[in-house]
Design an enzyme around this catalytic site. Structure first.
Site, PDB file in Angstrom:
ATOM      1  N   GLU A   1      18.228 -12.734   7.772  1.00  0.00           N
ATOM      2  CA  GLU A   1      17.406 -11.826   7.191  1.00  0.00           C
ATOM      3  C   GLU A   1      18.158 -11.729   5.912  1.00  0.00           C
ATOM      4  O   GLU A   1      17.346 -11.834   4.810  1.00  0.00           O
ATOM      5  CB  GLU A   1      18.114 -10.278   7.985  1.00  0.00           C
TER       6      GLU A   1
ATOM      7  N   GLU B   1      28.757  -1.267  18.806  1.00  0.00           N
ATOM      8  CA  GLU B   1      29.167  -2.882  18.729  1.00  0.00           C
ATOM      9  C   GLU B   1      30.611  -2.985  19.007  1.00  0.00           C
ATOM     10  O   GLU B   1      30.793  -4.153  19.645  1.00  0.00           O
ATOM     11  CB  GLU B   1      28.604  -3.304  17.295  1.00  0.00           C
TER      12      GLU B   1
ATOM     13  N   LYS C   1      20.742 -13.434  17.060  1.00  0.00           N
ATOM     14  CA  LYS C   1      20.699 -14.454  15.893  1.00  0.00           C
ATOM     15  C   LYS C   1      20.167 -15.934  16.291  1.00  0.00           C
ATOM     16  O   LYS C   1      19.271 -16.429  15.765  1.00  0.00           O
ATOM     17  CB  LYS C   1      22.165 -14.616  15.135  1.00  0.00           C
TER      18      LYS C   1
ATOM     19  N   GLY D   1      32.921  -7.635  10.166  1.00  0.00           N
ATOM     20  CA  GLY D   1      32.044  -7.008   9.288  1.00  0.00           C
ATOM     21  C   GLY D   1      31.757  -5.648   9.509  1.00  0.00           C
ATOM     22  O   GLY D   1      31.550  -5.046   8.193  1.00  0.00           O
ATOM     23  N   ARG D   2      31.716  -4.976  10.647  1.00  0.00           N
ATOM     24  CA  ARG D   2      31.703  -3.555  10.623  1.00  0.00           C
ATOM     25  C   ARG D   2      32.951  -2.839  10.052  1.00  0.00           C
ATOM     26  O   ARG D   2      32.881  -1.522  10.015  1.00  0.00           O
ATOM     27  CB  ARG D   2      31.301  -3.121  11.855  1.00  0.00           C
TER      28      ARG D   2
ATOM     29  N   HIS E   1      16.590  21.849  14.531  1.00  0.00           N
ATOM     30  CA  HIS E   1      15.280  21.983  14.819  1.00  0.00           C
ATOM     31  C   HIS E   1      14.707  20.826  15.430  1.00  0.00           C
ATOM     32  O   HIS E   1      13.365  20.519  15.411  1.00  0.00           O
ATOM     33  CB  HIS E   1      14.598  22.280  13.706  1.00  0.00           C
TER      34      HIS E   1
ATOM     35  N   LYS F   1      29.197 -11.943   5.170  1.00  0.00           N
ATOM     36  CA  LYS F   1      30.493 -12.605   5.561  1.00  0.00           C
ATOM     37  C   LYS F   1      30.348 -14.115   5.954  1.00  0.00           C
ATOM     38  O   LYS F   1      31.141 -14.857   5.409  1.00  0.00           O
ATOM     39  CB  LYS F   1      31.132 -12.066   6.605  1.00  0.00           C
TER      40      LYS F   1
END
Ligand code: G6Q
Length: 555
Positions: free
Chosen positions: A223, A363, A522, A277-278, A394, A217
């Site tokens: 990264e 978030e 960041k 973003g999410r 399990h 965005k």
């Protein structure tokens, strides 16, 4: 700050909150078994259907009066007005002074959708439709082979480079829709700045057949830009600088940064600051989804979400599934004291769903400041976690059955498998049904004793084992049952959770659409990086300084 922020309401000072506290006390001695025994119509009373999807909340620790009080809480906290403000494009993300309009990205009404800007209201739909058309043309060209790599070879591999909201949603959806993948082109995801992620993804690929989608965005994320630069070096090392034009596209709101990276803005798919973003998988950020399943599949996903948007905006609160999901979460977390929430899809295709939801939920609502800038005086947001069933059974279910804390669960399943194989799906569904029933009922001492007697144990062994074999039960869960996992039903499922999270943010009186904690990460890493690369030492606590020295000594 914008004047159109949502009002600040202290939920614990509402009349409904006091009623809910009384409800908690009234229900405290009543086991869920007893609630079922007392009301044969409990399932019918506490379940809802929507376009073939079933939401069953009858195994939640509620009675009719509890639900009434929860609905009153929604009213008293301003949920209906908040829903309307979001759909109307008000700048409800006040700390970033932005509207929250991901619902416009999937709006199938054909009508306008307005965003409120300082200059007045603006219809976002022409731009939304233009990007969808651009995506359709690109995906068709990719699959038909009219978009080819620099050497003329057809693109066989699409590598999405993005992180957080520019990765988790598309990666989850692409994984979930594997039965719908189109042939000839595989989609991969690289997110971690750990070089292993890019290196191992690229190792089997041929640069001549690989296209990179740089999804960011802001187009400033460390990264993503690091991975994108390394991917570019891998490509140009093999095919030369000119190859970039045919092997890189960008998904971003930041055209200048895309251009600076060397991607022609003609190969950029835009979205806007009102897409969080999410919440962005519905936007150009969904391009890798469209590459995997085709544009028709992507639009079916949008349509499923649109169906839920319509329901969320128009259904009365008491019949509104995301509103009820949110209220039950607040009931469990704030009134009954649970601190975690398990999301348990009985569907291997949804193996990334919990990871996606962790971001969407934690978030969004992992906040401690009220909308008027005070400190919240109540807990916001349980820890969300999960794994597909039956694997989780399990592993960590032991704690859910017999641990000291109560962990409410969402059990999710599809009635029909996209991979029918013998009786696998019957067995999967048997577990999907058995686990919540066991959590609800538990196993009494008498039942455990009868089992031990039937197993031939003597009295001494029974006395020793009995306390360990008792299950308290009375542990709440909801079930979401879909027909089959298709683009449309997946769109529905995701939108249900998105709106649940929105409603919880309203109830907890926080801003759900900012993420200052992410921004902090960041900043901090950016400050330490030069030091690791031989720059001057900075002032740190002794632990950080000690670790920096240890890394230097090891290298
Ligand atoms: C999402 C967050 C965060 C963001 C990533 C990537 O809501 O803001 O997860 O998506 O940090 O950001 P860019 O898309 O700007 O690279």
């Amino acid at each position: 700050m914008s004047t159109s922020q949502l009002p600040s309401v202290d939920p614990t000072r509402t009349a409904a909150w006091a009623t809910l506290q009384s409800e908690r006390d009234a229900l405290s001695g009543t086991h869920l078994r007893a609630l079922f025994a007392a009301d044969p119509g409990r399932f019918a009373r506490f379940s809802l259907r929507l376009h073939g999807l079933l939401f069953d909340y009858s195994k939640q620790k509620v009675r009719a009066e509890t639900v009434q009080a929860l609905l009153a809480l929604a009213e008293q906290c301003g949920v209906p007005a908040a829903i309307e403000a979001m759909f109307a494009g008000a700048r409800i993300n006040a700390t970033e002074d932005r509207a929250v309009l991901h619902t416009a990205l999937r709006d199938g009404s054909g009508g306008p959708r307005m965003v409120q800007t300082p200059a007045g209201a603006e219809d976002v739909m022409p731009a939304v439709r233009a990007v969808l058309a651009q995506m359709r043309a690109f995906v068709a060209a990719l699959h038909e082979g009219s978009w080819r790599g620099a050497t003329g070879r057809q693109i066989r591999h699409v590598v999405n480079i993005g992180i957080g909201g520019s990765d988790l949603g598309p990666a989850m959806v692409v994984r979930a829709l594997e039965p719908d993948w189109l042939p000839h082109c595989r989609v991969h995801f690289v997110s971690n700045v750990d070089g292993a992620h890019l290196a191992t993804t690229l190792a089997p690929l041929d640069p001549a057949e690989t296209l990179f989608v740089v999804a960011s965005k802001t187009f400033t994320t460390q990264e993503t830009l690091t991975n994108a630069h390394s991917a570019r070096a891998w490509l140009t090392g093999a095919l030369g600088e000119d190859a970039v034009a045919k092997h890189f596209v960008a998904l971003s709101t930041h055209e200048a940064a895309v251009r600076a990276f060397g991607i022609d803005p003609a190969n950029m798919f835009a979205f806007w600051d009102w897409v969080g973003g999410r919440y962005s998988l519905w936007s150009a950020i969904g391009l890798p989804i469209a590459c995997a399943v085709g544009m028709d599949g992507f639009e079916a996903l949008l349509h499923g979400a649109y169906e839920v948007d319509t329901h969320f905006r128009s259904a009365p609160l008491g019949e509104n599934i995301p509103v009820l999901m949110a209220l039950l979460g607040v009931w469990n977390h704030n009134l009954l004291g649970s601190t975690a929430h398990a999301v348990l899809p009985y569907d291997q295709s949804l193996e990334r769903f919990a990871a996606f939801l962790q971001q969407a939920d934690m978030e969004s609502n992992g906040k401690r400041t009220t909308r008027d800038g005070g400190a919240v005086g109540w807990s916001t947001g349980p820890v969300v976690f999960g794994e597909p069933g039956t694997n989780g059974q399990h592993a960590f279910y032991q704690l859910i059955h017999q641990g000291t804390q109560v962990i409410p669960c969402d059990f999710i399943a599809c009635a029909r498998s996209r991979h029918p194989l013998g009786d696998h799906h019957d067995k999967l569904l048997a577990n999907f049904l058995a686990q919540p029933e066991a959590l609800m009922r538990g196993k009494t001492e008498a039942e455990a004793r009868a089992e031990l007697v039937a197993a031939g144990k003597d009295e001494a062994a029974i006395a020793a084992l009995l306390p360990h074999k008792v299950f308290p039960g009375d542990r709440p869960s909801s079930a979401l049952l879909l027909d089959a996992l298709t683009p449309r039903t997946l769109g529905q499922l995701i939108a249900l959770y998105e709106h649940k999270i929105f409603v919880q943010g309203v109830l907890w009186n926080v801003y759900s659409f900012d993420q200052w904690g992410v921004e902090l990460g960041k900043q901090l890493a950016g400050a330490i990086l030069p030091e690791l690369q031989g720059g001057p030492a900075q002032v740190h606590d002794s632990s950080t300084a000690g670790l920096i020295a240890a890394i230097a000594a090891l290298r």
